[in-house]
Enzyme design. Structure first.
Site, mmCIF file in Angstrom:
data_model
loop_
_atom_site.group_PDB
_atom_site.id
_atom_site.type_symbol
_atom_site.label_atom_id
_atom_site.label_comp_id
_atom_site.label_asym_id
_atom_site.label_seq_id
_atom_site.Cartn_x
_atom_site.Cartn_y
_atom_site.Cartn_z
ATOM 1 N N HIS A 37 0.833 -1.221 0.000
ATOM 2 C CA HIS A 37 0.000 0.000 0.000
ATOM 3 C C HIS A 37 0.862 1.264 0.000
ATOM 4 C CE1 HIS A 37 -4.040 -1.729 0.221
ATOM 5 N NE2 HIS A 37 -3.451 -2.721 0.870
ATOM 6 N N THR A 38 2.050 1.139 -0.520
ATOM 7 C CA THR A 38 2.922 2.304 -0.632
ATOM 8 C C THR A 38 2.940 2.846 -2.057
ATOM 9 O OG1 THR A 38 4.689 0.689 -0.876
ATOM 10 C CG2 THR A 38 4.510 1.766 1.262
ATOM 11 N N SER A 127 -2.307 -10.919 -8.463
ATOM 12 C CA SER A 127 -2.445 -9.977 -9.576
ATOM 13 C C SER A 127 -2.694 -10.639 -10.917
ATOM 14 C CB SER A 127 -1.218 -9.069 -9.681
ATOM 15 O OG SER A 127 -1.135 -8.315 -8.539
ATOM 16 N N SER A 128 -3.620 -11.575 -10.928
ATOM 17 C CA SER A 128 -3.991 -12.154 -12.213
ATOM 18 C C SER A 128 -4.586 -11.069 -13.116
ATOM 19 C CB SER A 128 -5.005 -13.285 -12.012
ATOM 20 O OG SER A 128 -6.059 -12.852 -11.197
ATOM 21 N N SER A 129 -5.236 -10.068 -12.534
ATOM 22 C CA SER A 129 -5.841 -9.029 -13.383
ATOM 23 C C SER A 129 -4.762 -8.194 -14.078
ATOM 24 C CB SER A 129 -6.795 -8.156 -12.583
ATOM 25 O OG SER A 129 -6.225 -7.777 -11.364
ATOM 26 N N ASP A 173 1.632 -3.745 -9.532
ATOM 27 C CA ASP A 173 1.348 -5.064 -10.108
ATOM 28 C C ASP A 173 1.713 -5.113 -11.590
ATOM 29 O OD1 ASP A 173 0.328 -5.359 -7.610
ATOM 30 O OD2 ASP A 173 -1.767 -5.369 -8.229
HETATM 31 C C1 GLA Z 1 -3.049 -4.213 -4.999
HETATM 32 C C2 GLA Z 1 -2.870 -3.061 -5.984
HETATM 33 C C3 GLA Z 1 -1.440 -2.540 -5.954
HETATM 34 C C4 GLA Z 1 -0.970 -2.242 -4.537
HETATM 35 C C5 GLA Z 1 -1.301 -3.409 -3.608
HETATM 36 C C6 GLA Z 1 -1.015 -3.079 -2.171
HETATM 37 O O1 GLA Z 1 -2.305 -5.325 -5.412
HETATM 38 O O2 GLA Z 1 -3.208 -3.456 -7.285
HETATM 39 O O3 GLA Z 1 -1.333 -1.393 -6.772
HETATM 40 O O4 GLA Z 1 -1.528 -1.047 -4.069
HETATM 41 O O5 GLA Z 1 -2.652 -3.824 -3.709
HETATM 42 O O6 GLA Z 1 0.333 -2.873 -1.974
#
Ligand code: GLA
Length: 387
Positions: A37-38, A127-129, A173
């Site tokens: 979340h950075t 992060s499949s999307s 991602d």
């Molecule tokens: C999801 C979002 C990323 C990132 C993370 C948390 O994966 O797609 O951009 O913010 O959460 O780090």
């Protein structure tokens, strides 16, 4: 290494429906070692792409139609380049969002057929999307000779998710999916997009993902809310420190001074983010010093912050991290990605992962009445064409 089983399935699906394809592209899922979340707070992240990917087989058409097949779901979708809108069934939107961005950027596309499949577990926080978006961007760039560089494809994939899908995700991602390299982490500065590769040899360790199996329906609305809470914090801090444009520019002292007596949520969110940005920089020094114990300790601290201050964890992830933490073979563990379910990432001494999984499975089953799935992953290359 491409997954041959998926390739032959995709080729078969494409052939029987559309005939000869032009080529196949792939783009992987990602892990993130630390820095959660950075990204949308303009801080740093430390992701890597993994050996699980989304594959897209693609070929041109003679008209303006887009025909898509999701081979794993046994579903298809058709639309026209001139009238793109949300499909109402989610999976096509990651492809269409990229097409939409390309058209908005002025690229002249023609119709195409595409079939997709992959081995990135869906909804597991890998992060499949982003992998679908990046595979699509990579494939369309080659199909229509658009001459795009990787950074541009990353940015338009992120925009596709922000604008077409409606999740206000950061850039991590997509960046990890496009730019990954085997056995290397990417230290990305999300403000300047400057990046460097940090070797992460896995001779002595294994990267183990433990899948909570939880998919929270509130994940995207809560995610967008966290973003707003961070922006609110920045707005308040900037009243006294106009140079602060994002939490990247803020210090813990500023957070204490400007936010501690206000809305407690805004305070805790911002405190976590500012701590995490600093923690990542320290963690990178641990890597340079080859001190995995100290690095792993920071992963546990990140988890605590995500759980207690940022409040994006869930009881299942908390339990898995705490169980893993009792083992000497585990250097570090924490929830990974956006949160509200998905996977925990565990750095485990080589050879110890299987025993750990065997031990945790019955405990997890007992406590949550859910089966614990586990994936051992390797760090592999980013988006590429498949021969
Ligand atoms: C999801 C979002 C990323 C990132 C993370 C948390 O994966 O797609 O951009 O913010 O959460 O780090």
């Amino acid at each position: 290494m491409a997954n041959q089983e998926i390739l032959s399935k995709l080729n078969h699906v494409f052939n029987s429906r559309f005939g000869e394809p032009a080529f196949i592209a792939r783009s992987p899922g990602r892990i993130n070692l630390i820095g959660e979340h950075t990204d949308y707070n303009m801080g740093f992240v430390l992701p890597a792409s993994i050996d699980k990917a989304i594959y897209i087989v693609i070929g041109e058409r003679n008209d303006n139609r887009v025909h898509l097949v999701a081979a794993d779901l046994g579903d298809s979708y058709e639309t026209d380049l001139g009238s793109l809108h949300q499909s109402g069934k989610h999976w096509p939107d990651y492809v269409l969002g990229v097409v939409d961005q390309l058209q908005q950027a002025g690229h002249q596309l023609r119709g195409f057929n595409a079939a997709l499949a992959g081995d990135v577990p869906l909804g597991a926080g890998l992060s499949s999307s982003a992998a679908v978006e990046c595979a699509t961007a990579f494939a369309l760039d080659k199909l229509f000779n658009l001459g795009l560089d990787r950074k541009t494809m990353v940015q338009l994939s992120q925009k596709a998710e922000n604008e077409f899908v409606g999740v206000k995700c950061g850039i991590m991602d997509q960046f990890a999916s496009m730019f990954g390299r085997p056995e290397q982490l990417i230290r990305l500065d999300c403000r300047s997009l400057a990046y460097e590769y940090i070797p992460f040899p896995t001779k002595d360790i294994e990267i183990l993902l433990l899948d909570t199996g939880v998919k929270h329906s509130l994940a995207s609305s809560e995610y967008n809310l966290r973003r707003q809470e961070c922006e609110e914090g920045v707005r308040i801090i900037a009243q006294q420190y106009p140079e602060v444009q994002s939490l990247r520019d803020a210090t813990i002292a500023m957070v204490e001074q400007c936010l501690a007596n206000g809305d407690s949520k805004v305070y805790r969110r911002c405190l976590y983010v500012v701590q995490e940005i600093k923690r990542l920089q320290d963690a990178c020094m641990d890597l340079t010093a080859n001190d995995l114990r100290s690095f792993g300790k920071k992963m546990f601290e990140t988890h605590k912050g995500l759980s207690e201050l940022y409040e994006v964890s869930c009881p299942e992830a908390d339990a898995l991290v705490s169980m893993a933490g009792k083992h000497d073979s585990v250097y570090g563990a924490r929830m990974m990605g956006g949160g509200f379910g998905g996977c925990t990432i565990n750095i485990v001494a080589r050879g110890a992962a299987d025993a750990l999984v065997r031990e945790l499975q019955p405990l997890y089953q007992q406590q949550f009445n859910r089966q614990l799935k586990a994936y051992k992953v390797r760090i592999d290359e980013g988006s590429s064409l498949v021969n």
